[in-house]
Design a protein around this motif. Structure first.
Motif, PDB file in Angstrom:
ATOM      1  N   UNK A  94       0.814  -1.144   0.064  1.00 55.24           N
ATOM      2  CA  UNK A  94      -0.112  -0.127   0.123  1.00 55.24           C
ATOM      3  C   UNK A  94       1.031   1.240  -0.026  1.00 55.24           C
ATOM      4  N   UNK A  95       0.628   2.257  -0.773  1.00 60.28           N
ATOM      5  CA  UNK A  95       1.334   3.372  -0.709  1.00 60.28           C
ATOM      6  C   UNK A  95       0.483   4.469  -0.225  1.00 60.28           C
ATOM      7  N   UNK A  96       1.413   5.460   0.156  1.00 61.03           N
ATOM      8  CA  UNK A  96       0.811   6.734   0.865  1.00 61.03           C
ATOM      9  C   UNK A  96       0.990   8.165   0.381  1.00 61.03           C
ATOM     10  N   UNK A  97       0.442   9.087   0.292  1.00 58.15           N
ATOM     11  CA  UNK A  97       0.703  10.494  -0.350  1.00 58.15           C
ATOM     12  C   UNK A  97       1.893  11.067   0.047  1.00 58.15           C
ATOM     13  N   UNK A  98       2.389  10.682   1.202  1.00 59.55           N
ATOM     14  CA  UNK A  98       3.718  11.493   1.535  1.00 59.55           C
ATOM     15  C   UNK A  98       5.009  10.632   1.176  1.00 59.55           C
ATOM     16  N   UNK A  99       4.662   9.685   0.411  1.00 56.84           N
ATOM     17  CA  UNK A  99       5.715   9.090  -0.073  1.00 56.84           C
ATOM     18  C   UNK A  99       6.290   7.768   0.633  1.00 56.84           C
ATOM     19  N   UNK A 100       5.608   7.397   1.852  1.00 58.33           N
ATOM     20  CA  UNK A 100       5.904   6.352   2.542  1.00 58.33           C
ATOM     21  C   UNK A 100       5.095   5.408   1.994  1.00 58.33           C
ATOM     22  N   UNK A 101       5.351   4.134   2.376  1.00 55.91           N
ATOM     23  CA  UNK A 101       4.538   2.810   1.917  1.00 55.91           C
ATOM     24  C   UNK A 101       4.757   1.776   2.970  1.00 55.91           C
ATOM     25  N   UNK A 102       3.872   0.755   2.867  1.00 50.26           N
ATOM     26  CA  UNK A 102       3.853  -0.361   3.953  1.00 50.26           C
ATOM     27  C   UNK A 102       3.652  -1.498   2.930  1.00 50.26           C
ATOM     28  N   UNK A 103       4.273  -2.707   3.446  1.00 46.59           N
ATOM     29  CA  UNK A 103       3.969  -3.886   2.680  1.00 46.59           C
ATOM     30  C   UNK A 103       3.969  -5.167   3.877  1.00 46.59           C
ATOM     31  N   UNK A 104       2.986  -6.198   3.391  1.00 50.47           N
ATOM     32  CA  UNK A 104       2.789  -7.271   4.506  1.00 50.47           C
ATOM     33  C   UNK A 104       2.752  -8.749   3.820  1.00 50.47           C
ATOM     34  N   UNK A 105       3.589  -9.391   4.141  1.00 50.23           N
ATOM     35  CA  UNK A 105       3.261 -11.080   3.546  1.00 50.23           C
ATOM     36  C   UNK A 105       1.798 -11.246   3.853  1.00 50.23           C
ATOM     37  N   UNK A 106       1.415 -11.832   2.714  1.00 52.61           N
ATOM     38  CA  UNK A 106      -0.123 -12.400   2.673  1.00 52.61           C
ATOM     39  C   UNK A 106      -0.540 -13.502   3.733  1.00 52.61           C
ATOM     40  N   UNK A 107      -1.297 -13.299   4.757  1.00 48.13           N
ATOM     41  CA  UNK A 107      -1.654 -14.100   5.964  1.00 48.13           C
ATOM     42  C   UNK A 107      -0.726 -13.621   7.183  1.00 48.13           C
ATOM     43  N   UNK A 108       0.131 -12.941   7.096  1.00 48.51           N
ATOM     44  CA  UNK A 108       0.779 -12.474   8.097  1.00 48.51           C
ATOM     45  C   UNK A 108       0.210 -11.823   9.084  1.00 48.51           C
ATOM     46  N   UNK A 109       0.236 -11.693  10.361  1.00 53.96           N
ATOM     47  CA  UNK A 109      -0.420 -11.009  11.560  1.00 53.96           C
ATOM     48  C   UNK A 109       0.814  -9.813  11.632  1.00 53.96           C
ATOM     49  N   UNK A 110       0.086  -8.670  12.359  1.00 57.44           N
ATOM     50  CA  UNK A 110       1.067  -7.753  12.604  1.00 57.44           C
ATOM     51  C   UNK A 110       0.667  -6.246  11.426  1.00 57.44           C
ATOM     52  N   UNK A 111       1.350  -5.186  11.739  1.00 61.77           N
ATOM     53  CA  UNK A 111       1.128  -4.203  10.689  1.00 61.77           C
ATOM     54  C   UNK A 111       2.079  -4.219   9.494  1.00 61.77           C
ATOM     55  N   UNK A 112       2.942  -5.175   9.443  1.00 67.13           N
ATOM     56  CA  UNK A 112       3.877  -5.226   8.267  1.00 67.13           C
ATOM     57  C   UNK A 112       4.884  -4.121   8.304  1.00 67.13           C
TER      58      UNK A 112
END
Length: 516
Positions: free
Chosen positions: A325-343
């Motif tokens: 997932x991308x965010x407007x400030x230029x940061x981004x987040x990724x998470x392995x499918x099925x994993x718990x937690x925020x990534x």
């Protein structure tokens, strides 16, 4: 300009003014002599030698013979001999005359001899100017044919740094040196500089043409193998369209496709299915060109094969199915499918960012992004929701936001239960090596799939009735591409003024060598 202090003091003296007058008269004579030598050959300078001698007689010291009857005002003594010597030391001597020029300044009978200076003496200063080389305008036929010829020849270079070519066409003998300019980074395009010379009816001509290598992102839509069951119907394509095979068009009394750009196909024709009276010119206002050359898809799409010099970039290797997932400030987040937690959350980067999936991994993308980003999977990429630039180039032309989605196999639009109802908007250059797919097309259409960028694919699924489609070209792709986005083997002229420069009668090969 002000005089030095000691000269001012000398000017206030009151002795030997007559001696100064005599010296001043001699200085005037010397000045006129130098002027005569300088301007003697000029029509707007001094006159004949007789006129010059007469002028010299009129400017004589008081004790000379006034044979011409000219009254001169008497001069009173001003300087002593010592002061005069000091003054003369301050005077910069005149430059020496050239040895070849002789002037007789010996007086005879109280008057100087006339100067023996020919009326047409050459000027002392000669300005040598070089006229610009003449230019010729290329004919309309040559302006159209020559860049195309070079583009085809360059496409056969196979990446050679330099190539020398020769050919003959329409009675002209051409020679060209082609120099390949590699892309400086993952977002730049590659160029070839062609220095061309030609021999035509005894004239030797030269010109310079800049060609650029097209990226797949420079086609609004490009398809390799058109699916025979798919028809272009409720589609709007703004920009360049190309198909390596025969494509299908359907229009009826209600709606029909619109191609607002250049349309080409390597096939002999295209298939038109019509149930209304819509004219072909309404569908293809820019015309259709058939039997063009193919644009082969690359065998390997690994991004760093197309961006070998992107060393400062940020690279994330993803070994499992991952949601990004991308965010407007230029940061981004990724998470392995099925994993718990925020990534994993990462800060913005001014350098290109690469998400590289391993074989078998599927990458899911959505969000609003800022920066230069490429998402690559050898297997599949799924678009789950809108993907937009934080700075839309249509409102902010200086936007530096770029996104490339590249897969060796599939890129999909997720089912309606994931994307939600309504329109779906994707800002990206898309390359699906095997197929671009819209899932669950039988869902009743109430929306439009809008792609701002480009779409290239091995083949396409249908999108209706779920979506009508609109693909609008991102004009920035003419100069740059998303980082690591694949390139075609096709070239086209980027810069040529259509002017030939006429050169001296030398071989075209030598002119090409001297120009580089």
């Amino acid at each position: 300009m002000a005089l030095p202090g000691r000269i001012t003091g000398l000017l206030e003296a009151t002795e030997t003014r007559r001696a100064l007058a005599a010296v001043a008269s001699g200085a005037v004579h010397l000045t006129i002599l130098l002027a005569a030598l300088f301007f003697g050959g000029r029509q707007d300078g001094l006159g004949s030698s007789d006129q010059l001698a007469m002028q010299m007689v009129l400017i004589e010291a008081p004790d000379v013979d006034r044979s011409e009857g000219v009254e001169l005002a008497p001069l009173e003594p001003t300087f002593s001999s010592a002061q005069l010597a000091e003054l003369l030391d301050l005077i910069e001597p005149a430059p020496a005359l050239p040895p070849a020029e002789r002037v007789n300044t010996e007086p005879a009978g109280g008057q100087p001899e006339p100067l023996d200076i020919p009326a047409e003496t050459p000027a002392a200063i000669i300005v040598d100017s070089v006229a610009p080389a003449p230019t010729l305008q290329a004919s309309a036929e040559e302006r159209a044919a020559l860049p195309g010829k070079l583009a085809r020849l360059v496409g056969e270079m196979a990446g050679a740094p330099e190539t020398q070519l020769e050919w003959e066409e329409n009675g002209k003998r051409y020679s060209a040196k082609l120099v390949w300019e590699r892309a400086k980074d993952g977002t730049a395009l590659e160029h070839v500089v062609a220095q061309v010379s030609a021999a035509d009816r005894g004239k030797v001509l030269s010109t310079r043409i800049m060609l650029k290598r097209l990226a797949f992102s420079q086609f609004t839509q490009m398809v390799d193998n058109w699916d025979r069951l798919v028809q272009l119907h409720d589609d709007v394509i703004v920009g360049r369209f190309h198909s390596n095979s025969q494509f299908n068009v359907l229009h009826d009394s209600r709606v029909g496709p619109k191609f607002l750009g250049k349309v080409t196909t390597a096939a002999r024709s295209f298939e038109m299915f019509a149930s209304g009276r819509r004219r072909q010119s309404e569908i293809f206002p820019g015309g259709v060109e058939t039997r063009t050359s193919r644009i082969d898809l690359p065998e390997a799409l690994q991004p760093f094969a197309w961006a070998p010099d992107d060393e400062p970039s940020r690279v994330h290797e993803l070994t499992d199915d991952t949601r990004i997932r991308f965010f407007p400030d230029g940061s981004y987040m990724w998470r392995t499918n099925g994993a718990t937690g925020p990534g994993y959350l990462n800060s913005p980067s001014d350098q290109p960012v690469y998400f590289i999936g391993t074989r078998g991994s599927t990458l899911y993308v959505q969000g609003t992004l800022r920066g230069k980003i490429l998402v690559y999977s050898p297997t599949k990429i799924v678009i789950e929701d809108d993907i937009r630039y934080a700075h839309d180039p249509r409102q902010e032309p200086d936007s530096r936001d770029y996104l490339g989605l590249v897969s060796d196999k599939y890129i999909e639009i997720a089912p309606p239960g994931v994307t939600g109802p309504g329109d779906l908007e994707v800002h990206a250059a898309i390359f699906a090596g095997r197929r671009f797919v819209v899932r669950d097309i039988d869902h009743w259409r109430s929306a439009t799939l809008r792609i701002y960028g480009s779409l290239s694919a091995g083949s396409l699924s249908a999108s209706e009735p779920r979506y009508a489609t609109e693909i609008e070209y991102d004009q920035r792709f003419e100069q740059r591409r998303p980082p690591g986005f694949p390139l075609t083997h096709r070239f086209e002229a980027e810069q040529w003024d259509g002017q030939w420069v006429e050169r001296a009668s030398e071989s075209p090969e030598r002119i090409v060598e001297e120009t580089f």
